[in-house]
Scaffold this motif. Structure first.
Motif, mmCIF file in Angstrom:
data_model
loop_
_atom_site.group_PDB
_atom_site.id
_atom_site.type_symbol
_atom_site.label_atom_id
_atom_site.label_comp_id
_atom_site.label_asym_id
_atom_site.label_seq_id
_atom_site.Cartn_x
_atom_site.Cartn_y
_atom_site.Cartn_z
ATOM 1 N N ARG A 297 0.753 -1.251 0.073
ATOM 2 C CA ARG A 297 0.070 -0.007 -0.112
ATOM 3 C C ARG A 297 0.746 1.161 0.017
ATOM 4 N N SER A 298 1.975 1.132 0.702
ATOM 5 C CA SER A 298 2.566 2.394 0.952
ATOM 6 C C SER A 298 3.453 2.713 -0.394
ATOM 7 N N ARG A 300 2.595 2.008 -3.490
ATOM 8 C CA ARG A 300 1.672 2.463 -4.473
ATOM 9 C C ARG A 300 1.299 3.830 -3.945
ATOM 10 N N GLU A 301 1.386 4.269 -3.010
ATOM 11 C CA GLU A 301 1.035 5.646 -2.551
ATOM 12 C C GLU A 301 2.280 6.805 -3.158
ATOM 13 N N VAL A 302 3.757 6.142 -3.025
ATOM 14 C CA VAL A 302 4.705 7.024 -3.399
ATOM 15 C C VAL A 302 4.756 6.576 -5.406
ATOM 16 N N PRO A 304 2.371 5.368 -7.775
ATOM 17 C CA PRO A 304 1.178 4.715 -8.182
ATOM 18 C C PRO A 304 0.993 3.829 -9.392
#
Ligand code: SF4
Length: 451
Positions: A297-298, A300-302, A304
């Motif tokens: 998840r983290s 993909r935040e950085v 995408p």
């Protein structure tokens, strides 16, 4: 005398010995094959595709799974039947008894990475005829992959002891190459026209541990043998850099910003193998304790656009329905892009075989189908999200009506393809911008919008 013998101003007094080469197994074995072929070409040998008429055949075998061993034995059998003068090397050569039992008249059997022993055997069987004016080898070596992409092996062996795997037994503990050596090889490849570098090893995230991350000099500066420093250096070369066989250790987080900045491809090949903590423990997987869902998840935040590819094993000894349900649930949370799944197959010599009661074949099959069905829906959904976007595509093949290429999210050989139509002829190795028109289960279809 062969026609090659009279090429140019110099002529050979003897024809060049011909070697037919069979390369089986993973990209790591392919790199070994490339090294052997490069040396042979440098020594004046001619490499042919036919066993028939060659002076000898080299078979680079794979011994990872029993099915791969069977394929290797079959390739040796074919070489014996068609030629009769055969040298066996590669992973299966680490256990020579079963090969020798079946084929007692082989010229030699050598293990993985035993380049010198293979060459000695070739010299004995067909001595080299060297002519330095004719036998020119490009400094980057001979590549068995198409010219526009190349595998770069950053280490040999593995310090992990996954219970289903015999690679550490075959290849030994991790031995990393100094960072400067890897970067220099990468530079030569780029200079020779390579547009995409595929970083491989058994455990890329462990790179440099054995060297205590020692620094070496590249371009008048010190580069440490660390995963992140190497990724940064490769990212300076101006080509696509793709990372394979990475484990979800915390330090892998550092490479994600490089992906977001476009220095390294937003692509991670992470063999998760399972999600149930009990199974991971039994498999003795590296980074088994890490909270992988949070980490994904983290990431993909950085970044995408990150594409995550993975492989899994179903039906590992002792896998219960509950373990399998944990895996399916994890899969639906993780939303991975590309996934391969294997039914567990006992590997001779692996400790997993004695761990617990084997899962019956029909249960393995049933789980495999359920797993694939669940993942196919996820993969198709993730691919569909790309429809309407513009993507950079590297062209791999030119067909009569459409060309075949790959986006930054597709590794060669293992992932899907992008089928391209264009108004002007495309060239292999060219990177174009294309508009994605539609997606099917595995592949994308696009129109070239810019060059
Ligand atoms: S990480 Fe595990 S599966 Fe991969 S080579 Fe090492 S021991 Fe084998």
């Amino acid at each position: 005398m062969s026609s090659e013998a009279t090429t140019g101003a110099h002529s050979r007094t003897h024809p060049a010995p011909r070697v037919s080469f069979v390369s089986l197994g993973c990209p790591k074995a392919l790199v070994d094959s490339e090294r052997i072929v490069t040396r042979l070409r440098a020594e004046g040998y001619e490499i042919t595709r036919r066993h028939d008429g060659a002076d000898l055949v080299i078979v680079n075998t794979c011994g990872f799974l029993d099915s791969a061993k069977a394929e290797s034995l079959e390739a040796i059998g074919q070489a014996m039947a068609e030629n009769g003068r055969v040298i066996v090397t590669g992973c299966m050569g680490a256990e020579p008894e079963q090969i020798a039992r079946r084929y007692p008249s082989l010229l030699a059997i050598t293990g993985p990475q035993q380049y010198e022993t293979v060459l000695e055997a070739v010299h004995r069987a067909a001595p080299p005829v060297h002519d330095p004016f004719i036998d020119l080898v490009p400094p980057e070596g001979i590549k068995l992959t198409p010219r526009h992409y190349a595998y770069v092996k950053i280490s040999e062996g593995c310090n992990n002891r996954c219970s289903f795997c015999i690679i550490p037994k075959l290849r030994g503990n991790l031995i990393s190459r100094p960072a400067a050596e890897v970067l220099r090889e990468a530079e030569l490849l780029v200079r020779a026209g390579v547009k995409e570098l595929l970083v491989i090893s058994q455990d890329t995230s462990a790179y440099g541990v054995d060297l205590k991350y020692a620094a070496s000099t590249w371009k008048d500066r010190e580069v440490r043998a660390r995963f992140i420093d190497l990724a940064r250096g490769l990212g300076e070369l101006g080509v696509w850099v793709r990372l394979h066989y990475v484990y979800p250790y915390p330090h892998v987080d550092e490479v994600i910003p490089l992906m977001a900045e476009g220095r390294v491809l937003p692509y991670l090949d992470i063999p998760f193998q399972h999600a149930s903590p009990e199974m991971l423990k039994r498999m003795r997987r590296p980074a088994a304790q890490e909270k992988t869902l949070e980490r994904i998840r983290s990431w993909r935040e950085v970044a995408p656009d990150l594409t995550i590819r993975s492989t899994f094993i179903v039906g590992f000894p002792g896998e219960t329905d509950a373990d399998f349900d944990v895996l399916l649930e994890w899969l639906s949370e993780a939303q991975l892009d590309r996934v391969g799944c294997f039914r567990y197959e006992p590997v001779a010599g692996a400790s997993a075989n004695d761990l617990a009661t084997p899962v019956p074949d029909e249960v393995k099959d049933e789980r495999w189908h359920r797993f694939m069905q669940a993942q196919q829906a996820i993969s198709a959904r993730r691919l569909r999200r790309k429809v309407g976007t513009r993507q950079q595509i590297i062209v791999d093949e030119i067909g009569p009506t459409v060309a075949k290429g790959r986006s930054k999210g597709d590794a060669p050989e293992i992932d899907g393809a992008v089928y391209l139509s264009a108004r002007r002829p495309l060239k292999v190795g060219e990177i174009v911008t294309a508009k994605i028109e539609r997606a099917d289960a595995y592949d994308l279809h696009a129109t070239v919008a810019g060059f």
